[in-house]
Write an enzyme that holds these catalytic residues in place. Structure first.
Site, PDB file in Angstrom:
ATOM      1  N   HIS A 401       9.771 -14.772  29.579  1.00  0.00           N
ATOM      2  CA  HIS A 401      10.005 -14.664  31.024  1.00  0.00           C
ATOM      3  C   HIS A 401      10.728 -15.881  31.588  1.00  0.00           C
ATOM      4  O   HIS A 401      11.110 -15.891  32.758  1.00  0.00           O
ATOM      5  CB  HIS A 401       8.676 -14.424  31.768  1.00  0.00           C
ATOM      6  CG  HIS A 401       7.805 -15.624  31.914  1.00  0.00           C
ATOM      7  ND1 HIS A 401       6.734 -15.896  31.077  1.00  0.00           N
ATOM      8  CD2 HIS A 401       7.818 -16.630  32.829  1.00  0.00           C
ATOM      9  CE1 HIS A 401       6.136 -17.001  31.467  1.00  0.00           C
ATOM     10  NE2 HIS A 401       6.779 -17.472  32.527  1.00  0.00           N
ATOM     11  N   ASP A 449       5.619 -11.956  25.099  1.00  0.00           N
ATOM     12  CA  ASP A 449       6.279 -12.949  25.957  1.00  0.00           C
ATOM     13  C   ASP A 449       6.699 -14.152  25.122  1.00  0.00           C
ATOM     14  O   ASP A 449       6.093 -15.221  25.179  1.00  0.00           O
ATOM     15  CB  ASP A 449       5.319 -13.363  27.080  1.00  0.00           C
ATOM     16  CG  ASP A 449       6.004 -14.214  28.151  1.00  0.00           C
ATOM     17  OD1 ASP A 449       7.247 -14.275  28.156  1.00  0.00           O
ATOM     18  OD2 ASP A 449       5.277 -14.819  28.967  1.00  0.00           O
ATOM     19  N   SER A 545       5.195 -22.803  32.244  1.00  0.00           N
ATOM     20  CA  SER A 545       5.547 -21.630  31.436  1.00  0.00           C
ATOM     21  C   SER A 545       6.486 -21.996  30.294  1.00  0.00           C
ATOM     22  O   SER A 545       7.405 -22.804  30.455  1.00  0.00           O
ATOM     23  CB  SER A 545       6.219 -20.568  32.312  1.00  0.00           C
ATOM     24  OG  SER A 545       5.287 -19.921  33.135  1.00  0.00           O
TER      25      SER A 545
END
Length: 603
Positions: A401, A449, A545
């Site tokens: 992402h 992911d 992230s």
């Protein structure tokens, strides 16, 4: 509602923190991990065991190497087909592909005679006393009973054409009254249990007063037994008594009775990965637990005069004899170990400089130079948007992402960065060649992911040069680390009260088991990993992230266990962070970057 959610979180941490039980702590039927059994692990499952040096690990299974993939160094061996092979590894690789071509002896095929094993005095073809004829020996000889264990018996039965191995080593045989033999005339044999022929085992002729008879065997036939409520079903279809599971002895023949254990009985030790190994494998110079603890603290144990690996166990292991004579064949186990030592070695997960380990500080602490040399920042335009993990060569691991393949030209990878407002002298800036996002990434559920970034090499260079970076190791097995293991997260994400953070910070978190109770219908256990603290004070947040969740093994080697993926309400104890479980993607990673870059073992 929040109170109930918090209670669930604390309960999960409490259950995770329970110590690993010994066999005495658990009822017999609870020694075996039933959930693990569903995976049908065997001696060829590299999630649980190391592959043999003539095998390699592909998608969790040890498969045959081609002979040319073996190391060239070694001495010739002869196979039962009369053909010579350059090394033992070449022969075993060929046998792996053609099981009928078994090992015969060391050296060329000029020796007279062939190795042979047979059974005598049995009531059926599946049983009897064991006789062997060694190469260059004129007569058949019996095996001494006090050197006979399940390891040797399984090898003998496989050699005789019974692929499920041994059923019993205590059979009753119709011994002829004409048999007059002194116990000192029998042979002692030692196998590790991974051999496919007794010819690979060590044979010694000893004078001994401790012998108590001759070795016999009852080999297992496919229709030998019917399952009962008190039997354990091996993956190969064999049935053994339930009490023989998780005792460190390979009763199944395919090791499936020792690979899904919560505790071990008898003279066996439990690996952190849920595998029972014989006690004599500890501190024997060879790593048997994939988590490495069987060869840790050995010097400390020696100083405390704790003998390990010196005598074989009561499950048929040899007694210490008072007098020895000649070694007839040395066996091939030392050669197997030597071949393992020649396989390529990967350097990863070890920092170049060592800092004093600091106590955990609530809220995390700023990192120093060299603390997390695998940590990178991903800059998109003018902003650092995500973190990443250097895994070697020109490759960065991050979250799917965080990146888009179409924007590869706009990304930069910043290495050795501490503070992005005050760049340090060690900072390196790399441009990006391409981005690979997992083909099954789902942006709505955060499944799969994971993404790879390939950096550009500088003009005239054949490899990427990152002098201040060290690659983190990529885990190949989901059993390397367990719930309640303490690991580290790091990054430049938002701090307390959503404050911006400019310096690299780190914090310790505990791995948590299945998080479906916290995130119903959104947590996919195979692909995701939860981690957090009891009070929520250490957590990944916005801006972290793609960064690392790293864990150290018992030898202080660092693995990237997770990639910061998603979560809710940063820093709240009832909402642990969720990470992409990297071990689930080992084959996907190695497919794109090359196995040699990330394979520590089973190459």
């Amino acid at each position: 509602m929040k109170l109930a959610h918090l209670s669930l979180f604390l309960l999960a941490l409490h259950l995770s923190s329970s110590r690993s039980p010994s066999a005495s702590d658990l009822p017999q039927e609870e020694l075996v991990d039933q959930k693990c059994l569903l995976q049908k692990y065997t001696h060829r499952s590299c999630n649980k065991v190391f592959c043999q040096p003539w095998q390699r690990c592909i998608e969790g299974t040890c498969i045959c190497k081609l002979p040319y993939q073996c190391p060239r160094a070694g001495t010739p061996v002869c196979a039962m087909n009369g053909r010579s092979y350059p090394t033992y590894c070449h022969q075993k690789s060929f046998e792996c592909l053609h099981p009928e071509i078994k090992f015969s002896h060391n050296g060329t095929c000029a020796a007279e005679g062939k190795f042979n094993v047979s059974l005598i005095y049995g009531r059926t073809k599946t049983e009897g006393l064991v006789q062997v004829k060694l190469v260059d020996q004129d007569e058949r000889m019996f095996i001494c009973k006090n050197s006979w264990s399940m390891a040797e018996a399984n090898v003998a039965c496989v050699d005789l054409g019974f692929p499920l191995g041994v059923r019993d080593i205590q059979g009753s045989f119709n011994i002829s009254g004409n048999l007059h033999i002194n116990d000192t005339e029998c042979l002692h044999v030692h196998c590790r249990g991974v051999e496919t022929s007794l010819a690979e085992c060590a044979f010694t002729k000893r004078r001994t007063e401790l012998s108590n008879g001759l070795a016999g065997v009852v080999c297992y036939k496919q229709d030998a037994d019917f399952p009962t409520s008190l039997s354990f079903q091996c993956v190969n279809g064999k049935h053994i008594p339930q009490e023989k599971a998780c005792n460190g002895v390979n009763d199944c023949g395919d090791q499936s009775d020792e690979l899904c254990c919560k505790g071990c009985r008898g003279n066996a030790s439990l690996c952190k990965s849920g595998v029972c190994i014989p006690d004599q494998y500890k501190c024997n110079g060879e790593v048997d637990c994939i988590t490495g603890e069987d060869e840790s603290r050995c010097e400390e144990d020696r100083q405390q005069n704790i003998p390990k690996g010196l005598a074989r166990s009561a499950q048929g292991e040899a007694e210490i004899e008072t007098e020895e004579t000649e070694m007839l064949t040395p066996g091939m186990d030392n050669e197997r170990k030597r071949i393992k030592s020649l396989l390529p070695k990967l350097s990863c997960g070890v920092k170049r400089n060592t800092h004093t380990r600091r106590k955990r500080v609530i809220g995390g602490k700023p990192a120093n130079v060299g603390d997390y040399p695998w940590q990178v920042a991903i800059k998109d335009g003018q902003r650092i948007t995500c973190g990443g993990i250097y895994i070697g060569g020109c490759w960065i691991l991050t979250a799917a992402h965080c990146v888009r393949p179409s924007r590869a030209h706009s990304y930069q990878v910043w290495t050795a960065l501490l503070d992005w407002l005050k760049p340090n002298s060690q900072l390196g800036i790399q441009t990006v060649k391409r981005v690979i996002v997992h083909e099954k990434y789902n942006g709505a559920t955060f499944q799969n992911d994971i993404a790879l970034i390939e950096m550009k090499m500088h003009t005239g260079k054949k490899e990427c040069e990152l002098p201040n970076s060290v690659p983190a190791c990529v885990p190949w097995s989901p059993y390397l680390f367990q719930p309640n293991d303490r690991c580290i997260i790091s990054g430049w994400g938002r701090g307390k009260d959503n404050q911006k953070v400019y310096s690299l910070r780190w914090g310790e978190v505990d791995l948590i088991g299945n998080c479906s109770q916290f995130y119903p219908d959104r947590y996919y256990e195979k692909e995701m990993q939860c981690a957090g603290t009891r009070d929520g004070s250490i957590d990944a947040c916005k801006g972290d992230s793609g960064g690392p969740l790293v864990c150290e093994d018992i030898n202080n080697v660092t693995y990237v266990w997770g990639i910061v993926s998603w979560g809710e309400n940063c820093g709240k104890p009832e909402f642990p962070g969720v990470y992409t479980r990297v071990a689930n993607y080992f084959d996907w990673i190695s497919y794109h970057v090359g196995r040699s870059l990330v394979s520590q073992h089973n190459v």
